[in-house]
Design a protein around this motif. Structure first.
Motif, short mmCIF file in Angstrom:
data_model
loop_
_atom_site.label_atom_id
_atom_site.label_comp_id
_atom_site.label_asym_id
_atom_site.label_seq_id
_atom_site.Cartn_x
_atom_site.Cartn_y
_atom_site.Cartn_z
N ASN A 56 0.81 -1.23 0.00
CA ASN A 56 0.00 0.00 0.00
C ASN A 56 0.84 1.28 0.00
O ASN A 56 0.38 2.33 0.47
CB ASN A 56 -0.95 0.02 1.22
CG ASN A 56 -1.92 -1.15 1.20
OD1 ASN A 56 -2.53 -1.41 0.18
ND2 ASN A 56 -2.03 -1.86 2.31
N GLY A 74 2.01 1.42 3.71
CA GLY A 74 1.16 2.60 3.71
C GLY A 74 1.88 3.93 3.66
O GLY A 74 1.28 4.97 3.89
N ARG A 114 5.66 2.87 9.12
CA ARG A 114 4.29 2.65 8.64
C ARG A 114 3.44 3.94 8.60
O ARG A 114 3.32 4.65 9.59
CB ARG A 114 3.61 1.62 9.55
CG ARG A 114 2.19 1.31 9.14
CD ARG A 114 1.59 0.12 9.86
NE ARG A 114 0.25 -0.05 9.32
CZ ARG A 114 -0.82 0.61 9.79
NH1 ARG A 114 -0.71 1.40 10.81
NH2 ARG A 114 -1.99 0.44 9.20
N PHE A 133 3.43 7.43 10.83
CA PHE A 133 2.40 8.47 10.63
C PHE A 133 2.94 9.91 10.73
O PHE A 133 2.15 10.85 10.76
CB PHE A 133 1.22 8.28 11.59
CG PHE A 133 0.54 6.97 11.43
CD1 PHE A 133 -0.15 6.67 10.26
CD2 PHE A 133 0.59 6.00 12.43
CE1 PHE A 133 -0.79 5.44 10.09
CE2 PHE A 133 -0.04 4.77 12.27
CZ PHE A 133 -0.72 4.49 11.11
N PRO A 165 -3.09 9.91 12.19
CA PRO A 165 -2.81 8.94 11.13
C PRO A 165 -3.64 9.17 9.87
O PRO A 165 -3.19 8.87 8.76
CB PRO A 165 -3.17 7.60 11.78
CG PRO A 165 -2.83 7.82 13.21
CD PRO A 165 -3.23 9.24 13.50
N CYS A 166 -4.83 9.76 10.00
CA CYS A 166 -5.65 10.02 8.81
C CYS A 166 -5.12 11.20 8.01
O CYS A 166 -5.58 11.44 6.89
CB CYS A 166 -7.10 10.24 9.19
SG CYS A 166 -7.46 11.88 9.86
N GLY A 167 -4.17 11.97 8.55
CA GLY A 167 -3.57 13.09 7.82
C GLY A 167 -3.91 14.46 8.38
O GLY A 167 -3.25 15.44 8.06
N ARG A 184 -10.57 10.30 16.10
CA ARG A 184 -9.70 9.62 17.07
C ARG A 184 -9.33 10.63 18.16
O ARG A 184 -9.17 11.82 17.90
CB ARG A 184 -8.40 9.14 16.40
CG ARG A 184 -8.52 7.82 15.67
CD ARG A 184 -7.13 7.36 15.22
NE ARG A 184 -7.22 6.18 14.36
CZ ARG A 184 -7.45 6.23 13.06
NH1 ARG A 184 -7.60 7.39 12.45
NH2 ARG A 184 -7.51 5.12 12.35
N LEU C 94 -3.58 3.64 2.34
CA LEU C 94 -3.39 3.43 3.79
C LEU C 94 -4.75 3.34 4.47
O LEU C 94 -5.58 4.24 4.33
CB LEU C 94 -2.59 4.61 4.35
CG LEU C 94 -2.39 4.69 5.87
CD1 LEU C 94 -1.48 3.58 6.37
CD2 LEU C 94 -1.81 6.06 6.24
N GLN C 95 -4.98 2.28 5.21
CA GLN C 95 -6.28 2.04 5.85
C GLN C 95 -6.75 3.27 6.62
O GLN C 95 -7.89 3.71 6.47
CB GLN C 95 -6.15 0.83 6.79
CG GLN C 95 -7.47 0.37 7.39
CD GLN C 95 -8.47 -0.05 6.31
OE1 GLN C 95 -8.11 -0.72 5.34
NE2 GLN C 95 -9.72 0.38 6.45
N GLU C 96 -5.88 3.85 7.46
CA GLU C 96 -6.26 4.96 8.33
C GLU C 96 -6.61 6.23 7.55
O GLU C 96 -7.15 7.17 8.13
CB GLU C 96 -5.11 5.29 9.30
CG GLU C 96 -4.93 4.28 10.42
CD GLU C 96 -4.04 3.10 10.02
OE1 GLU C 96 -3.79 2.91 8.82
OE2 GLU C 96 -3.61 2.36 10.92
N ALA C 97 -6.23 6.30 6.26
CA ALA C 97 -6.41 7.56 5.52
C ALA C 97 -7.40 7.44 4.36
O ALA C 97 -7.65 8.41 3.66
CB ALA C 97 -5.05 8.03 4.98
#
Lengths: 205, 205, 205
Positions: A56, A74, A114, A133, A165-167, A184, C94-97
């Motif tokens: 990924n 990722g 990661r 992240f 982690p989502c950005g 989160r 990426l799963q989290e994003a």
């Protein structure tokens, strides 16, 4: 299982390309480079023998992944990101410097953990580790290790905050933050927020 | 004499390529560019008509060597190094700027002297000279001439020390330094160490 | 009408390439990208679906023009200029994003107005506008909008002066400047010279 897609104008000599990975035009992946599943490797890239990419991973156009570079699952690598593996490079063909290149003492590894992101045109000096992240801004020059979830900018890089982690950048109030994109939650223990975020993530997954 | 190696995916139109030189994939060397013997020109490079490279030169991936750039013997050019040859560039096709490009007054040359190194992603402003065995760090922006053996970093570049021709940084104590890699010795005459190193080298070779 | 020239080693899938435009080796122009007349697109470039280039535009080697980037007539883009379109990029795999990339809220446009120049290796953060005839120096990092005719350098970019549409830096004395190359004249109204220059230009053309 969907096989990897290799653009007809790419050169791929490696056998270690995971399923569903796509490799675009004018990119060269050498034999001995390893790329996981569901990666996207943009145009005009170079992946050298010895480079290791997880699953990924996104690599944008014009980036070179040298021997000694490890990109975990990722990871995002922007366009024209510059990895380096030699702190005091010379032409190995130069008479005065030949002895420097007899062994491999000159070679330093770089690790991107990661889910981390490296922005467009950023430079990573040989030997650094970028934590999970973390986000390195465009044109930033990373000269030392980067904590997990840290947001880094500047020349040389300095930390200006934290990212989820989502950005999304995080905003702490009274030691607590909630991501306004993915919701989160985090607590801030003075200077050690990076590990705390990581602990929360481990607990959440 | 071993002839030059040209990768099948390279475009080489110049007849002036020295023996044992290797030119890699997706690189274009124009007619009128000149490259010496035992050079290594990485992938995705461009060597323009008028560029001149000596012997034993290393050019890493993604670097463009324009008309007006001269690289002497044994030079190291990192990946994505940016040479420039116009201080105030405009699109020559822009009506308001056409008169700027009637002659060649806009064109400035850049000279990198014997054995110098230019780090990854460094930028050299049009017209500078980098002295022999100098080392320009990754992502550095060179805005003026660099002394021989100087170690330069930052934006804009500033000198933070001296390097030995073998690549090792030098540490002066009481005006004297011995390279801990190749054991060459140097004396430091206040601010003029560069020339002193050069004199020592001339005497040693 | 002279048709466009496409180098045999270029990949051009777009139908919207204007007459007399030239596109060089190892460059890829995607279907859905639009390029005007009399442009010059150097080697190792990438022009993405959604990018829009006007007439008389020069793009030097190794530059990527992404979806969301608009280059007006007569613009100069140096080698390895970095456009960006995402302020907090993550690998979309990426799963989290993943939720970040469901829509297009992450995408910011960049506009370079008529006759402006972007120097070698400069970086433009997602969402900025560069005003008409502005000049962004090599290796500059643009983090906010740039006024018309402004001369910008540094990391982050700061304004150090003004340039004439012909490319020449302007020197004001007692609020008045005459370009010593093309002899256009300007008046300086304190901090608002940009608009004044634009007004003069409109009157002159």
């Amino acid at each position: 299982m969907t096989p990897a897609y290799i653009h007809p104008a790419a050169l791929v000599e490696s056998q270690e390309i995971g399923s569903e990975t796509r490799i675009w035009a004018f990119t060269h992946v050498m034999e001995g480079a390893s790329i996981g599943t569901r990666c996207n490797i943009g145009e005009h890239c170079f992946v050298e023998c010895g480079a290791k990419l997880g699953n990924n991973v996104t690599v944008k156009n014009g980036t070179m992944i040298w021997d000694g570079v490890i990109l975990e699952d990722g990871v995002f690598i922007g366009p024209h990101v510059l990895f380096t593996n030699d702190r005091y490079p010379r032409s190995p063909r130069l008479q005065e410097a030949k002895s420097r290149y007899v062994g491999k003492e000159w070679l330093f590894s770089t690790l991107v953990q990661r889910g981390a992101s490296i922005g467009a045109g950023a430079t990573l000096l040989a030997g650094v580790t970028v934590g999970s992240f973390a986000m390195v801004g465009a044109a930033t020059v990373v000269t030392r290790d980067v904590p997990a979830c840290a947001l880094m900018v500047g020349v040389p890089a300095r930390q200006i905050g934290w990212v989820c982690p989502c950005g999304q950048p995080l905003k702490f109030e009274q030691g607590v933050a909630m991501c306004n994109h993915c919701h989160r939650q985090y607590t801030n223990q003075s200077d050690s927020i990076g590990p705390v975020l990581a602990a929360n993530l481990a607990a959440a997954s």
